[in-house]
Enzyme design. Structure first.
Site, mmCIF file in Angstrom:
data_model
loop_
_atom_site.group_PDB
_atom_site.id
_atom_site.type_symbol
_atom_site.label_atom_id
_atom_site.label_comp_id
_atom_site.label_asym_id
_atom_site.label_seq_id
_atom_site.Cartn_x
_atom_site.Cartn_y
_atom_site.Cartn_z
ATOM 1 N N SER A 191 0.979 -1.411 -0.072
ATOM 2 C CA SER A 191 0.118 0.110 -0.010
ATOM 3 C C SER A 191 0.932 1.310 0.080
ATOM 4 C CB SER A 191 -0.927 -0.021 1.294
ATOM 5 O OG SER A 191 -1.803 0.914 1.155
ATOM 6 N N ASP B 32 -9.231 -4.485 -6.226
ATOM 7 C CA ASP B 32 -8.353 -3.573 -5.182
ATOM 8 C C ASP B 32 -9.222 -2.351 -4.989
ATOM 9 O OD1 ASP B 32 -6.851 -1.989 -2.999
ATOM 10 O OD2 ASP B 32 -5.177 -3.237 -3.605
ATOM 11 N N HIS C 188 -7.867 -5.582 -0.622
ATOM 12 C CA HIS C 188 -6.549 -4.702 -0.675
ATOM 13 C C HIS C 188 -5.263 -5.265 -0.538
ATOM 14 C CE1 HIS C 188 -4.175 -1.150 -0.767
ATOM 15 N NE2 HIS C 188 -4.028 -1.117 0.651
#
Length: 540
Positions: free
Chosen positions: A244, A471, A501
């Site tokens: 991320s 995602d 995610h």
């Protein structure tokens, strides 16, 4: 409402138990000054850098995470008996002035389980946010990375401004509770003015409580800390696993130090071409797509509510007008509903609970969604909802500080209202909250660094980018744009056709085998490799 924040699933899972306190940047001790000054005169930058690079880390058994890191129990030994070790790395507060004040970065590691001659080095993790404590997160996720520990020491850290690394503190008892502020003002100027005032008062509280460290928590400085970490750990190259926001940090490191990049994996890739507003708009589309995938699955289960996004929008509006009371004395309003939905979209495993919660809410029972919002949504990231201000995690504060230090964009109410139709077109459910999140940095006392991060890294070795087609927080297109910006033959893409995610921590065997093959043996996947998720069982 969700904010324009690409927080990793790992951090999302860890933060339901977070508490917090504060630290400030620390000036050098008298001993440090004596060591830096040597035989006389003022320390030069070169002398200071030499001292920093030659420092020895004092590894000790890890204590329980501090309140600022999230609290909880001390990390237990791994199944083979390996114990977690913690240390503090001394780094400049300001990398432009390395002979000036210093700060300590909190580190954690588990030594490799393999034979010494099989050891590659250290594998440094950043789990995203920004704002998540790597020291608190890594032990809980270590089973996912046990295969990698056969050839690496697993290492993580609290980036500057986070947790025990001079954690930013914006808490101020004079501020209203964030839950009292409508994050999607749609009922006249009063709500809008309240949101603007809250952001500005929060920025002022950050400056009041953490002004010494506030200008020095940006991603570029964190990347320089990573380079120092590599040197002090004794590795020739930086081997890295970023998730991320950690992908942005990894890209910035590759730009600054292309010749020092080792085997690097970026999972759940942030789009480096977006500014704050563009990222928020892309996330609105990502969450909308993920919700539509959930709704299609839910409809196949015979949902009484949840197969039509318009029904959920109507439910949100109704809860804004008349929140549902909960059995613990709380209430479920529209913002909490969106928190619950967006949090559940981070992992497909949460979909069944979301289905139950939506159906219960349709029958005027808000308990399930309220609990989901607390555990998984925006409210869940601050830790114990019943804790006082001095025992709350600094994750949200660090997120705001790092984001606003990085981004030069300073949007106004006029900017948001002019773009609101675009957000509503992309997602009537998630668009409004993400649009208004662009005001986060209004009134921030530190000028932002740039419109978007610089990640070009010509000459760097291959970096494996894992993109997930479903995602919600870092939409799939970001991986291709990161590959393009890194440069020719640097970014290598691996596609995961799945939900949630990120990809590696989904447990998908194909993704894990390809990532492990690169990190352990240097073998990249073939061009165009696609890994497909196993479908969530029907009726589950």
């Amino acid at each position: 409402m969700p904010t324009a924040r690409a927080i990793s699933t790992a951090v999302l899972l860890s933060t339901a138990t977070l508490l917090a306190s504060s630290l400030t940047a620390c000036a050098p001790t008298d001993q440090e000054r004596d060591r830096q000054r040597g035989t006389g005169g003022t320390t030069t930058d070169a002398q200071a850098l030499t001292s920093l690079r030659k420092q020895s880390l004092d590894w000790k058994p890890c204590p329980a995470p501090s309140p600022l890191q999230g609290g909880g129990e001390a990390p237990a030994a791994l199944p083979d008996g390996t114990r977690w070790q913690c240390a503090a790395l001394r780094t400049p507060l300001d990398w432009k002035n390395p002979s000036g004040e210093s700060m300590d970065l909190a580190l954690i590691r588990a030594r490799t389980s393999g034979a010494p001659d099989e050891r590659i080095g250290s594998l440094l993790f950043n789990f995203g946010g920004p704002g998540g404590s790597g020291v608190a997160t890594l032990p809980g996720l270590a089973p996912d990375y046990e295969k990698l520990r056969t050839r690496y020491d697993l290492v993580s850290f609290d980036p500057r401004g986070v947790g025990d690394s001079s954690g930013v503190r914006c808490l101020d008892t004079g501020l209203p509770d964030e839950d009292e502020i409508d994050q999607t003002p749609d009922d006249g100027d009063d709500e809008t003015n309240a949101l603007v005032e809250f952001n500005r008062e929060t920025a002022a509280a950050c400056e009041k409580n953490s002004g010494d460290v506030l200008p020095y928590v940006g991603t570029t400085l964190a990347a320089q800390d990573m380079e120092l970490t590599r040197q002090v750990l004794g590795d020739d190259k930086l081997h890295y696993f970023g998730i991320s926001y950690g992908t942005e940090l990894g890209g910035v490191y590759a730009h600054l130090f292309p010749g020092r990049v080792g085997r690097a994996v970026l999972d759940g890739v942030v789009d480096p071409t977006h500014d704050t507003m563009e990222e928020a708009l892309a996330q609105a589309g990502g969450f909308q797509l993920a919700f539509e995938h959930f709704a299609a699955w839910c409809a196949r289960q015979g949902c009484t509510l949840g197969d039509d996004a318009e029904d959920i929008v109507d439910l949100t509006v109704g809860l804004d007008d008349t929140p549902l009371p909960t059995s613990d004395g709380g209430e479920l309003d529209g913002d909490a509903l969106i928190d619950a939905i967006s949090g559940a979209l981070y992992r497909q495993d949460y979909w069944p609970a979301l289905r139950v919660g939506l159906e219960a809410a349709a029958d005027d029972d808000g308990d399930v969604l309220h609990d989901l919002a607390e555990a998984l949504g925006q409210r869940g990231r601050g830790g114990d909802p019943d804790a006082d201000d001095d025992n709350q995690s600094n994750e949200d504060d660090a997120f705001r500080a790092i984001t606003c230090d990085d981004s030069s964009s300073r949007y106004t109410v006029a900017d948001v209202t002019s773009r609101l139709p675009d957000f509503l077109e992309v997602s009537p459910l998630f668009g409004p909250g993400l649009a208004w999140s662009a005001l986060t940095c209004d009134g921030w006392p530190v000028p932002g660094a740039a419109r978007h991060p610089e990640v070009s890294a010509p000459g760097a070795p291959p970096v494996l980018l894992v993109g997930n087609t479903g995602d919600p927080a870092t939409p799939y297109e970001g991986a291709a744009r990161m590959a393009e910006r890194l440069g020719e033959k640097v970014g290598v893409e691996l596609t995961y056709e799945g939900e949630g995610h990120g990809a590696y921590d989904s447990g998908n065997t194909c993704v894990q085998n390809n990532v492990n093959a690169y990190l352990l043996n240097g073998k990249l996947p073939n061009p165009g490799t696609i890994c497909k998720a196993d479908p969530l069982p029907e009726g589950k």
